[in-house]
Design a protein around this motif. Structure first.
Motif, PDB file in Angstrom:
ATOM      1  N   GLY A 114       0.861  -1.187   0.000  1.00  0.00           N
ATOM      2  CA  GLY A 114       0.000   0.000   0.000  1.00  0.00           C
ATOM      3  C   GLY A 114       0.895   1.233   0.000  1.00  0.00           C
ATOM      4  N   MET A 115       0.822   2.031  -1.059  1.00  0.00           N
ATOM      5  CA  MET A 115       1.770   3.140  -1.189  1.00  0.00           C
ATOM      6  C   MET A 115       1.636   4.163  -0.071  1.00  0.00           C
ATOM      7  SD  MET A 115       3.894   2.479  -3.438  1.00  0.00           S
ATOM      8  CE  MET A 115       4.728   4.052  -3.235  1.00  0.00           C
ATOM      9  N   GLU A 116       0.441   4.324   0.482  1.00  0.00           N
ATOM     10  CA  GLU A 116       0.300   5.245   1.612  1.00  0.00           C
ATOM     11  C   GLU A 116       1.114   4.758   2.809  1.00  0.00           C
ATOM     12  OE1 GLU A 116      -3.708   6.107   2.618  1.00  0.00           O
ATOM     13  OE2 GLU A 116      -4.132   7.191   0.757  1.00  0.00           O
ATOM     14  N   ASP A 117       1.069   3.463   3.069  1.00  0.00           N
ATOM     15  CA  ASP A 117       1.853   2.909   4.172  1.00  0.00           C
ATOM     16  C   ASP A 117       3.353   3.004   3.882  1.00  0.00           C
ATOM     17  OD1 ASP A 117      -0.234   2.346   5.829  1.00  0.00           O
ATOM     18  OD2 ASP A 117      -0.384   0.223   5.314  1.00  0.00           O
ATOM     19  N   VAL A 118       3.726   2.794   2.634  1.00  0.00           N
ATOM     20  CA  VAL A 118       5.144   2.901   2.270  1.00  0.00           C
ATOM     21  C   VAL A 118       5.660   4.307   2.573  1.00  0.00           C
ATOM     22  CG1 VAL A 118       6.771   2.949   0.333  1.00  0.00           C
ATOM     23  CG2 VAL A 118       5.109   1.083   0.521  1.00  0.00           C
ATOM     24  N   LEU A 119       4.900   5.326   2.160  1.00  0.00           N
ATOM     25  CA  LEU A 119       5.335   6.702   2.392  1.00  0.00           C
ATOM     26  C   LEU A 119       5.309   7.062   3.872  1.00  0.00           C
ATOM     27  CD1 LEU A 119       3.692   8.576  -0.630  1.00  0.00           C
ATOM     28  CD2 LEU A 119       6.026   7.740  -0.392  1.00  0.00           C
ATOM     29  N   LYS A 120       4.354   6.508   4.618  1.00  0.00           N
ATOM     30  CA  LYS A 120       4.306   6.767   6.058  1.00  0.00           C
ATOM     31  C   LYS A 120       5.522   6.177   6.765  1.00  0.00           C
ATOM     32  CE  LYS A 120      -0.743   7.098   6.583  1.00  0.00           C
ATOM     33  NZ  LYS A 120      -1.957   6.424   7.104  1.00  0.00           N
ATOM     34  N   VAL A 121       5.877   4.960   6.411  1.00  0.00           N
ATOM     35  CA  VAL A 121       7.047   4.331   7.023  1.00  0.00           C
ATOM     36  C   VAL A 121       8.317   5.080   6.630  1.00  0.00           C
ATOM     37  CG1 VAL A 121       8.473   2.246   7.049  1.00  0.00           C
ATOM     38  CG2 VAL A 121       5.988   2.058   7.255  1.00  0.00           C
ATOM     39  N   ALA A 122       8.412   5.476   5.362  1.00  0.00           N
ATOM     40  CA  ALA A 122       9.575   6.242   4.911  1.00  0.00           C
ATOM     41  C   ALA A 122       9.698   7.543   5.697  1.00  0.00           C
ATOM     42  CB  ALA A 122       9.471   6.530   3.415  1.00  0.00           C
ATOM     43  N   ASN A 123       8.574   8.186   5.938  1.00  0.00           N
ATOM     44  CA  ASN A 123       8.578   9.433   6.706  1.00  0.00           C
ATOM     45  C   ASN A 123       9.014   9.189   8.143  1.00  0.00           C
ATOM     46  OD1 ASN A 123       6.806  11.611   8.456  1.00  0.00           O
ATOM     47  ND2 ASN A 123       7.533  12.455   6.528  1.00  0.00           N
ATOM     48  N   SER A 124       8.531   8.106   8.725  1.00  0.00           N
ATOM     49  CA  SER A 124       8.900   7.801  10.114  1.00  0.00           C
ATOM     50  C   SER A 124      10.387   7.468  10.231  1.00  0.00           C
ATOM     51  CB  SER A 124       8.056   6.637  10.645  1.00  0.00           C
ATOM     52  OG  SER A 124       8.394   5.416  10.021  1.00  0.00           O
ATOM     53  N   MET A 175      19.285  10.770   3.509  1.00  0.00           N
ATOM     54  CA  MET A 175      19.377   9.323   3.319  1.00  0.00           C
ATOM     55  C   MET A 175      20.298   8.685   4.353  1.00  0.00           C
ATOM     56  SD  MET A 175      17.177   8.929   1.054  1.00  0.00           S
ATOM     57  CE  MET A 175      17.342   7.145   0.864  1.00  0.00           C
ATOM     58  N   ALA A 176      21.340   9.402   4.758  1.00  0.00           N
ATOM     59  CA  ALA A 176      22.206   8.878   5.822  1.00  0.00           C
ATOM     60  C   ALA A 176      21.410   8.707   7.108  1.00  0.00           C
ATOM     61  CB  ALA A 176      23.390   9.811   6.044  1.00  0.00           C
ATOM     62  N   GLY A 177      20.512   9.637   7.396  1.00  0.00           N
ATOM     63  CA  GLY A 177      19.679   9.525   8.583  1.00  0.00           C
ATOM     64  C   GLY A 177      18.715   8.358   8.509  1.00  0.00           C
ATOM     65  N   VAL A 178      18.129   8.128   7.331  1.00  0.00           N
ATOM     66  CA  VAL A 178      17.195   7.016   7.141  1.00  0.00           C
ATOM     67  C   VAL A 178      17.904   5.687   7.370  1.00  0.00           C
ATOM     68  CG1 VAL A 178      15.815   5.784   5.425  1.00  0.00           C
ATOM     69  CG2 VAL A 178      15.667   8.280   5.577  1.00  0.00           C
ATOM     70  N   TYR A 179      19.054   5.508   6.741  1.00  0.00           N
ATOM     71  CA  TYR A 179      19.794   4.249   6.881  1.00  0.00           C
ATOM     72  C   TYR A 179      20.377   4.104   8.289  1.00  0.00           C
ATOM     73  CZ  TYR A 179      19.517   2.869   1.943  1.00  0.00           C
ATOM     74  OH  TYR A 179      19.079   2.459   0.704  1.00  0.00           O
ATOM     75  N   ALA A 180      20.678   5.231   8.930  1.00  0.00           N
ATOM     76  CA  ALA A 180      21.148   5.159  10.320  1.00  0.00           C
ATOM     77  C   ALA A 180      20.050   4.618  11.225  1.00  0.00           C
ATOM     78  CB  ALA A 180      21.602   6.533  10.797  1.00  0.00           C
ATOM     79  N   THR A 181      18.797   4.951  10.931  1.00  0.00           N
ATOM     80  CA  THR A 181      17.673   4.408  11.697  1.00  0.00           C
ATOM     81  C   THR A 181      17.572   2.904  11.513  1.00  0.00           C
ATOM     82  OG1 THR A 181      16.482   6.517  11.520  1.00  0.00           O
ATOM     83  CG2 THR A 181      15.184   4.568  12.074  1.00  0.00           C
ATOM     84  N   THR A 221       9.730  -2.002  13.893  1.00  0.00           N
ATOM     85  CA  THR A 221      10.166  -3.082  14.771  1.00  0.00           C
ATOM     86  C   THR A 221      11.637  -3.409  14.541  1.00  0.00           C
ATOM     87  OG1 THR A 221       9.597  -4.835  13.204  1.00  0.00           O
ATOM     88  CG2 THR A 221       7.852  -4.083  14.713  1.00  0.00           C
ATOM     89  N   ARG A 222      12.293  -3.907  15.567  1.00  0.00           N
ATOM     90  CA  ARG A 222      13.704  -4.279  15.420  1.00  0.00           C
ATOM     91  C   ARG A 222      13.867  -5.370  14.378  1.00  0.00           C
ATOM     92  NH1 ARG A 222      18.682  -5.218  19.586  1.00  0.00           N
ATOM     93  NH2 ARG A 222      20.044  -6.197  18.028  1.00  0.00           N
ATOM     94  N   GLY A 281      15.927   0.283  14.158  1.00  0.00           N
ATOM     95  CA  GLY A 281      14.573   0.825  14.068  1.00  0.00           C
ATOM     96  C   GLY A 281      14.294   2.000  14.974  1.00  0.00           C
ATOM     97  N   LYS A 282      15.281   2.430  15.769  1.00  0.00           N
ATOM     98  CA  LYS A 282      15.114   3.624  16.596  1.00  0.00           C
ATOM     99  C   LYS A 282      15.537   4.848  15.788  1.00  0.00           C
ATOM    100  CE  LYS A 282      15.390   1.803  21.299  1.00  0.00           C
ATOM    101  NZ  LYS A 282      16.074   1.928  22.614  1.00  0.00           N
ATOM    102  N   LYS A 283      14.690   5.867  15.794  1.00  0.00           N
ATOM    103  CA  LYS A 283      14.866   7.030  14.918  1.00  0.00           C
ATOM    104  C   LYS A 283      16.188   7.745  15.176  1.00  0.00           C
ATOM    105  CE  LYS A 283      13.420  10.283  12.028  1.00  0.00           C
ATOM    106  NZ  LYS A 283      12.226  11.063  12.372  1.00  0.00           N
ATOM    107  N   VAL A 284      16.923   8.016  14.101  1.00  0.00           N
ATOM    108  CA  VAL A 284      18.156   8.793  14.157  1.00  0.00           C
ATOM    109  C   VAL A 284      17.973  10.041  13.313  1.00  0.00           C
ATOM    110  CG1 VAL A 284      20.630   8.852  13.665  1.00  0.00           C
ATOM    111  CG2 VAL A 284      19.566   6.724  14.469  1.00  0.00           C
ATOM    112  N   THR A 285      18.062  11.204  13.940  1.00  0.00           N
ATOM    113  CA  THR A 285      17.993  12.476  13.231  1.00  0.00           C
ATOM    114  C   THR A 285      19.392  13.075  13.199  1.00  0.00           C
ATOM    115  OG1 THR A 285      15.728  12.851  14.017  1.00  0.00           O
ATOM    116  CG2 THR A 285      16.929  14.763  13.141  1.00  0.00           C
TER     117      THR A 285
END
Length: 778
Positions: A506-516, A542-548, A583-584, A553-557
């Motif tokens: 579901g593309m809405e879920d894909v974009l939501k997860v990408a945003n998170s 993108m470095a921040g996304v992959y760092a997460t 999830t981990r 799975g814990k958010k890295v900003t």
């Protein structure tokens, strides 16, 4: 009693005469019954219904209280008016140096030279002067110097903690800039109001307008219209056109956001809207002929010149630190807008320590030079002058930005390639689709759970199923893979597989997860085409996304600032490490799968057999955008995440162009893919910067980092059951399973990771199909 007697009784008693009672009531009364509640109330309190509260809050007392409150306020204001005088101007005196330091405390840069030259109002063309009035305060020549409604609103917002709003007059803004400061306090606002009233009575409107134009901050380090005219149009203020004046007037609302050289597409749109607003107001006030207005075009500013001492990477780092500090000042309410925050920072007095590691910064710069810029020769090949590189490196455990590459030189290319968001991340978006599938427990169209071993049809241009929007993306080079696992599809970056997976999730879920995970997907349409990474993104993002993902799975900003100190204010920096966003198991499974991209996929040539690797476990993903306008590699070890992007940007027009043929690659077939120069830069930097060989601590039973008990087959669901125990050794550096992807008649296989890799990696690399282009895949 007869009727005549009753009439006389009523006349004697008037309106208060008792009504005629029934014989039953009379009987009860004569029998000594207790009076009713209303009668009792009349006996105790006089008039019925007049309680004590109602007698206290009469309209007289309310009006009296309001009148007293107004008198009290007027009295207090009169006292303030008498006590507060017009101070000496101190804006120039407050401008000090800012000191910028590396994470170890050594000096990176020192800035603070004041770029200001006051000019008389008479030297500025009249229509240019009026652009500022049209932009900020159309009633300037009529008002008393203050906007009482706007000031009251600002006071209420300040008291309620909502921050400030616009609405100040030019006089008030001049007072704030020149006599006071940008602090959002009730005291400062009251002083601003009183001084503005006094200044308007004592000085002419032209004096105030000249002061405002000469003290405002326009961005690019320019204070005042003369410095701004030079910074943006390389001319004196007396030579500005009304179009150029309107742009400079528009800048005052958000200097950094509206600066054409560094503005995003949204920033450029807002800048043009503001420019049009200024000119339309001038027409409305009869200061500009409507016919002339129709023929005016937007005056694109010239490329900025870097400030002395900001050459090399220094300017990029300082600008990135300033931008982060300004954002935080607004976030914590110390400034009303990014424009005000920028002025606060430019006033100086800051000691800003960055998270940049001096050694890693030098290693990243050297890697770009060795692997890319030393091969560029614009005199020999014009396309070489269009190649821009950007990179950002983040510690996934702390969120600190330890290194950043913004471009070849701040003097030569003003825009920071590490933070720009105008190029597509392409296939580096694919891991986010898999992360969404795993986190949401998504299934295929026929009900199979999606995991690393799920079989998909990898035929090029296969129409996706289950979408109301038709979409049939081609694979690179129109390669048909037939039935393949998700692992193999990630290794080979198969577009048709991930387009279908995006629809399945579901593309809405894909974009939501990408945003998170840290990618800015707000406002993007949830369409299948987004699976190809067609949105904009920056290497830092993108470095921040992959760092997460690396951080389980814990958010890295990503945080570029370690601390920011100032004698007059305190800045509290947010924690770069946030809550869990997926999830981990989902995050760790994606990491496990991405080890296959390095060891048996599109990054194998540049990373897998690198002698400096020394058995280091690596995960990552390549990406090559449509028309080869960008090429990426974002990869990570357990302790370091780095994203490298190459961007095709016309050296003169700054339009996006293809990278094909750069560095002498054969034109037409000579693509610069993510597995080429971006992965080479990444590998040299990462293996030089790592302190020791390490492995991922993964809680998953899937992916290339896990040795399955058997290989999946081409059946509709995987037949092999993965091992429940992750491997304890880095993945193998053995050659890939095959030199070509499987066809529909072949059984797709997944090369298991060996548990005992050789102690010394191979020192030779399998020859690429094109010796001039050592790239493999997207």
């Amino acid at each position: 009693m007869g009727r005549a007697e009753e009439r006389r009784a009523r006349q004697r008693g008037g309106r208060r005469a008792a009504p005629k009672r029934s014989s039953r009531t009379a009987g009860s009364a004569s029998a000594g019954a207790s009076p009713g509640p209303r009668a009792a109330a009349r006996g105790r309190g006089g008039k019925a219904g007049k309680s004590g509260i109602r007698r206290f809050f009469t309209w007289k007392t309310v009006l009296g209280s309001l009148f007293g409150f107004v008198l009290l306020g007027m009295g207090a204001f009169i006292v303030l008016y008498m006590m507060i005088g017009i101070p000496e101007g101190n804006a120039a005196a407050k401008l000090q140096s800012n000191v910028y330091k590396y994470s170890d405390g050594t000096i990176l840069a020192r800035t603070g030279e004041i770029n200001r030259e006051n000019v008389d109002l008479a030297e500025i063309p009249k229509d240019v002067r009026l652009t500022f009035v049209a932009a900020e305060n159309k009633t300037f020549y009529k008002d008393a110097g203050v906007d009482l409604k706007g000031t009251a609103r600002g006071l209420i917002n300040t008291l309620s903690g909502k921050g400030a709003q616009g609405g100040s007059t030019i006089t008030q803004q001049y007072v704030k800039n020149y006599y006071l400061n940008q602090n959002q306090t009730v005291t400062r606002k009251l002083k601003e109001l009183v001084i503005s009233l006094k200044l308007d009575r004592q000085k002419s409107k032209d004096y105030i307008l000249a002061g405002y134009i000469n003290t405002s901050y326009y961005g690019r380090g320019a204070y005042g219209i003369q410095a701004a005219a030079q910074a943006y149009y390389r001319k004196d203020a007396k030579d500005l056109t009304v179009q150029e004046g309107a742009y400079l007037a528009a800048l005052l609302q958000a200097p950094n956001q509206y600066d054409w050289a560094i503005a995003t597409d949204t920033g450029k749109r807002l800048a043009k809207n503001r420019w049009n607003y200024v000119l339309d107001n001038m027409v409305g006030e009869h200061w500009l002929d409507a016919g002339k207005r129709q023929g005016m075009t937007f005056p694109v500013p010239k490329t900025p010149k870097a400030a002395p001492g900001m050459e090399g990477q220094t300017g990029y780092l300082v600008d990135a630190a300033n931008a982060a500090l300004e954002k935080q000042l607004v976030s914590q309410g110390a400034a009303a807008s990014l424009g005000d925050a920028e002025a606060l920072v430019k006033q100086g007095g800051w000691t800003i320590t960055l998270n940049i590691d001096k050694k890693k910064q030098a290693q990243l710069e050297q890697a770009v030079k060795d692997r890319l810029t030393s091969k560029l020769n614009p005199k020999k090949r014009s396309v070489d002058g269009d190649v821009q590189a950007g990179a950002a490196s983040v510690d996934p455990k702390t969120g600190r930005v330890v290194a950043m590459y913004g471009g070849v030189d701040y003097f030569k290319h003003f825009r920071n390639n590490a933070t720009r968001r105008d190029y597509q991340p392409a296939s580096t978006f694919k891991p986010l689709i898999l992360a969404a599938a795993l986190d949401r427990g998504a299934k295929t169209q026929d009900g199979r759970a999606i995991d690393a071993n799920t079989i998909y049809d990898g035929t090029s241009r296969r129409p996706v199923k289950g979408s109301t929007i038709p979409f049939a993306p081609p694979n690179e080079d129109e390669q048909n893979y037939g039935d393949i696992t998700v692992q193999t599809a990630m290794n080979q970056s198969v577009n048709s597989v991930f387009a279908q997976m995006g629809v399945d999730v579901g593309m809405e879920d894909v974009l939501k997860v990408a945003n998170s995970l840290g990618m800015d997907t707000e406002g993007l349409p949830a369409v299948p085409a987004q699976t190809l990474g067609s949105m904009g993104a920056s290497p830092l993002e993108m470095a921040g996304v992959y760092a997460t993902l690396d951080n389980h799975g814990k958010k890295v900003t990503p945080a570029i600032i370690k601390s920011a100190e100032h004698k007059d204010r305190t800045v509290t920096l947010p924690d770069p490490i946030g809550d869990r966003v997926i999830t981990r198991e989902a995050a760790d499974t994606v990491t496990s799968v991405l080890t296959g991209v390095v060891d048996d996929g599109t990054a194998r040539t540049s990373v897998r057999n690198n002698p400096a690797r020394r058995g280091q476990q690596v995960a990552g993903k390549t990406g090559t955008s449509d028309s080869n306008k960008s090429a990426w590699f974002t990869g990570y070890t357990p302790s370091l995440v780095t994203s490298v992007g190459l961007f095709g940007e016309d050296a003169k027009t700054h339009a996006q162009v293809s990278l094909k043929g750069a560095t002498g690659l054969i034109p037409g077939s000579g693509r610069i893919n993510g597995g080429g120069y971006p992965a080479q830069i990444w590998a040299q930097y990462t293996f030089d910067a790592m302190d020791a060989v390490s492995k991922f601590d993964l809680e998953t039973t899937q992916g290339a980092a896990v040795q399955p008990s058997s290989s999946p087959t081409t059946s509709q669901s995987p037949t092999g059951t993965p091992s429940s125990t992750p491997t304890t050794q880095p993945p193998t550096s053995a050659p890939p399973t095959s030199s070509a992807p499987p066809t529909q008649s072949q059984t797709p296989t997944q090369e298991p990771a060996t548990t005992n890799p050789p102690t010394t990696p191979a020192t030779t690399t399998p020859p690429p199909s094109n010796p001039l282009n050592p790239n493999s895949g997207t």
